[in-house]
Design a protein around this motif. Sequence first.
Motif, PDB file in Angstrom:
ATOM      1  N   LEU A   1       0.774  -1.275  -0.042  1.00  0.00           N
ATOM      2  CA  LEU A   1      -0.020   0.012  -0.001  1.00  0.00           C
ATOM      3  C   LEU A   1       0.931   1.303  -0.178  1.00  0.00           C
ATOM      4  N   ALA A   2       1.868   1.271   0.716  1.00  0.00           N
ATOM      5  CA  ALA A   2       2.858   2.370   0.849  1.00  0.00           C
ATOM      6  C   ALA A   2       3.473   2.502  -0.668  1.00  0.00           C
ATOM      7  N   LEU A   3       3.776   1.604  -1.285  1.00  0.00           N
ATOM      8  CA  LEU A   3       4.527   1.536  -2.481  1.00  0.00           C
ATOM      9  C   LEU A   3       3.641   2.350  -3.599  1.00  0.00           C
ATOM     10  N   LEU A   4       2.167   1.683  -3.351  1.00  0.00           N
ATOM     11  CA  LEU A   4       1.371   2.240  -4.420  1.00  0.00           C
ATOM     12  C   LEU A   4       1.076   3.964  -4.205  1.00  0.00           C
ATOM     13  N   ARG A   5       0.960   4.338  -2.912  1.00  0.00           N
ATOM     14  CA  ARG A   5       0.836   5.761  -2.672  1.00  0.00           C
ATOM     15  C   ARG A   5       2.172   6.403  -3.240  1.00  0.00           C
ATOM     16  N   LEU A   6       3.452   5.974  -3.049  1.00  0.00           N
ATOM     17  CA  LEU A   6       4.602   6.617  -3.617  1.00  0.00           C
ATOM     18  C   LEU A   6       4.504   6.713  -5.102  1.00  0.00           C
ATOM     19  N   CYS A   7       3.810   5.860  -5.605  1.00  0.00           N
ATOM     20  CA  CYS A   7       3.571   5.616  -7.267  1.00  0.00           C
ATOM     21  C   CYS A   7       2.445   6.494  -7.722  1.00  0.00           C
ATOM     22  N   GLY A   8       1.945   7.265  -6.731  1.00  0.00           N
ATOM     23  CA  GLY A   8       0.985   7.992  -7.156  1.00  0.00           C
ATOM     24  C   GLY A   8      -0.439   7.412  -7.525  1.00  0.00           C
ATOM     25  N   VAL A   9      -0.575   6.210  -7.087  1.00  0.00           N
ATOM     26  CA  VAL A   9      -2.030   5.460  -7.559  1.00  0.00           C
ATOM     27  C   VAL A   9      -3.211   5.804  -6.553  1.00  0.00           C
ATOM     28  N   HIS A  10      -4.135   6.464  -6.968  1.00  0.00           N
ATOM     29  CA  HIS A  10      -5.398   7.061  -6.465  1.00  0.00           C
ATOM     30  C   HIS A  10      -6.146   5.719  -5.607  1.00  0.00           C
TER      31      HIS A  10
ATOM     32  N   ASP B   1     -14.343  -5.337   1.740  1.00  0.00           N
ATOM     33  CA  ASP B   1     -12.857  -5.658   2.025  1.00  0.00           C
ATOM     34  C   ASP B   1     -12.169  -4.599   2.599  1.00  0.00           C
ATOM     35  N   GLU B   2     -12.549  -3.568   1.971  1.00  0.00           N
ATOM     36  CA  GLU B   2     -11.426  -2.172   2.322  1.00  0.00           C
ATOM     37  C   GLU B   2     -12.112  -1.817   3.798  1.00  0.00           C
ATOM     38  N   LEU B   3     -13.266  -1.861   4.101  1.00  0.00           N
ATOM     39  CA  LEU B   3     -13.807  -1.389   5.370  1.00  0.00           C
ATOM     40  C   LEU B   3     -13.168  -2.362   6.584  1.00  0.00           C
ATOM     41  N   ALA B   4     -13.001  -3.671   6.072  1.00  0.00           N
ATOM     42  CA  ALA B   4     -12.803  -4.843   7.187  1.00  0.00           C
ATOM     43  C   ALA B   4     -11.141  -4.895   7.137  1.00  0.00           C
ATOM     44  N   ARG B   5     -10.449  -4.125   6.411  1.00  0.00           N
ATOM     45  CA  ARG B   5      -8.862  -4.243   6.092  1.00  0.00           C
ATOM     46  C   ARG B   5      -8.205  -3.924   7.393  1.00  0.00           C
ATOM     47  N   GLY B   6      -7.370  -4.946   8.007  1.00  0.00           N
ATOM     48  CA  GLY B   6      -6.621  -4.720   9.164  1.00  0.00           C
ATOM     49  C   GLY B   6      -7.292  -5.338  10.251  1.00  0.00           C
ATOM     50  N   LEU B   7      -8.545  -5.875  10.241  1.00  0.00           N
ATOM     51  CA  LEU B   7      -9.356  -6.312  11.298  1.00  0.00           C
ATOM     52  C   LEU B   7      -8.776  -7.801  11.291  1.00  0.00           C
TER      53      LEU B   7
ATOM     54  N   ARG C   1     -10.811   7.286  -0.975  1.00  0.00           N
ATOM     55  CA  ARG C   1     -10.007   7.936  -0.180  1.00  0.00           C
ATOM     56  C   ARG C   1     -10.117   8.111   1.186  1.00  0.00           C
ATOM     57  N   HIS C   2     -11.072   8.511   1.692  1.00  0.00           N
ATOM     58  CA  HIS C   2     -11.567   8.545   3.094  1.00  0.00           C
ATOM     59  C   HIS C   2     -11.174   7.196   3.733  1.00  0.00           C
ATOM     60  N   LEU C   3     -11.372   6.043   3.176  1.00  0.00           N
ATOM     61  CA  LEU C   3     -11.119   4.706   3.782  1.00  0.00           C
ATOM     62  C   LEU C   3      -9.792   4.634   3.870  1.00  0.00           C
ATOM     63  N   GLU C   4      -8.999   4.885   2.862  1.00  0.00           N
ATOM     64  CA  GLU C   4      -7.440   4.876   2.925  1.00  0.00           C
ATOM     65  C   GLU C   4      -6.802   5.593   4.043  1.00  0.00           C
ATOM     66  N   GLU C   5      -7.250   6.930   4.214  1.00  0.00           N
ATOM     67  CA  GLU C   5      -6.691   7.675   5.302  1.00  0.00           C
ATOM     68  C   GLU C   5      -7.028   7.291   6.477  1.00  0.00           C
ATOM     69  N   SER C   6      -8.458   6.860   6.408  1.00  0.00           N
ATOM     70  CA  SER C   6      -8.782   6.331   8.192  1.00  0.00           C
ATOM     71  C   SER C   6      -8.042   4.938   8.513  1.00  0.00           C
ATOM     72  N   ALA C   7      -7.488   4.466   7.638  1.00  0.00           N
ATOM     73  CA  ALA C   7      -6.744   3.113   7.716  1.00  0.00           C
ATOM     74  C   ALA C   7      -5.383   3.213   8.419  1.00  0.00           C
TER      75      ALA C   7
ATOM     76  N   LEU D   1     -20.066   4.521  -7.715  1.00  0.00           N
ATOM     77  CA  LEU D   1     -19.939   5.558  -7.222  1.00  0.00           C
ATOM     78  C   LEU D   1     -19.729   5.878  -5.824  1.00  0.00           C
ATOM     79  N   ALA D   2     -20.157   4.797  -5.149  1.00  0.00           N
ATOM     80  CA  ALA D   2     -19.850   4.932  -3.661  1.00  0.00           C
ATOM     81  C   ALA D   2     -18.397   4.332  -3.437  1.00  0.00           C
ATOM     82  N   VAL D   3     -17.877   3.619  -4.294  1.00  0.00           N
ATOM     83  CA  VAL D   3     -16.576   3.072  -3.979  1.00  0.00           C
ATOM     84  C   VAL D   3     -15.602   4.234  -4.428  1.00  0.00           C
ATOM     85  N   GLY D   4     -16.000   5.053  -5.640  1.00  0.00           N
ATOM     86  CA  GLY D   4     -15.029   6.127  -6.025  1.00  0.00           C
ATOM     87  C   GLY D   4     -15.153   7.146  -4.913  1.00  0.00           C
ATOM     88  N   LEU D   5     -16.450   7.366  -4.156  1.00  0.00           N
ATOM     89  CA  LEU D   5     -16.488   8.674  -3.135  1.00  0.00           C
ATOM     90  C   LEU D   5     -15.721   8.443  -1.836  1.00  0.00           C
TER      91      LEU D   5
END
Length: 222
Positions: free
Chosen positions: A83-92, A152-158, A216-222, A209-213
């Motif tokens: 995930l950190a590598l994807l962020r560094l590569c600029g993947v939204h 799956d994104e909501l439950a990530r890390g649990l 980013r919030h889910l990634e930041e909260s994680a 549409l819900a996934v797109g909206l």
Amino acid sequence: MTGPVRHSLQLARKDLRLELRAGEALLVTAPFGAVALVFVPLAVGTDVPLLRTVGPGMFWVVVLLFGVLVTVRQSAVDGPAQLALLRLCGVHPAARLAGRALANAVLLCLFQTLLVPVAVVLYDPDLTGWRWLLPVIPLVAVGLALLGALTDELARGLAGRTTLGPLLAVPVALPILLCATQTLELARYGRAPWPWLLLLLTVDLLTALAVGLVARHLEESA
């Protein structure tokens, strides 16, 4: 080809390659789905008219329950380093979830295609209007894939990710189940099921549409 689209395609290709190596969805989940279809005739007995009636509904129930497991497979997990590598590569984040959903949709289409002949052999359903399966299968796959990627994104890390993910996805996926069953029901009586197909497409678009909206919030909260 724009950057987010290219990123999504590359990530989907990566997930499919991992699945090809692990075989978690098609070599493990698909046989269990087929076994689930076998259990119903064993429980009902040799009541052929009843099996023909419940067969299509049971097929979609198995697709829903086991399809969700395909979307939260362990081989699709990205660790903190990835995930950190994807962020560094600029993947939204939305492109990352779109790539995951695209890979899930491909696997779910294959999953359904493998189960269709099993259901036909076991339940001997009325195949009138079977051509409507051609649009229904990909629309169901896309809807479940998007829901699976989101939950799956909501439950990530649990700790209970593989359990919590399906519990979150299955209730929300009930409109998909309803649209799929009613589409084939109308087709069986010789009626064009366009309203249910449009509703299924609407569910897919709203989920996308819900996934797109919230990506980013889910990634930041994680």
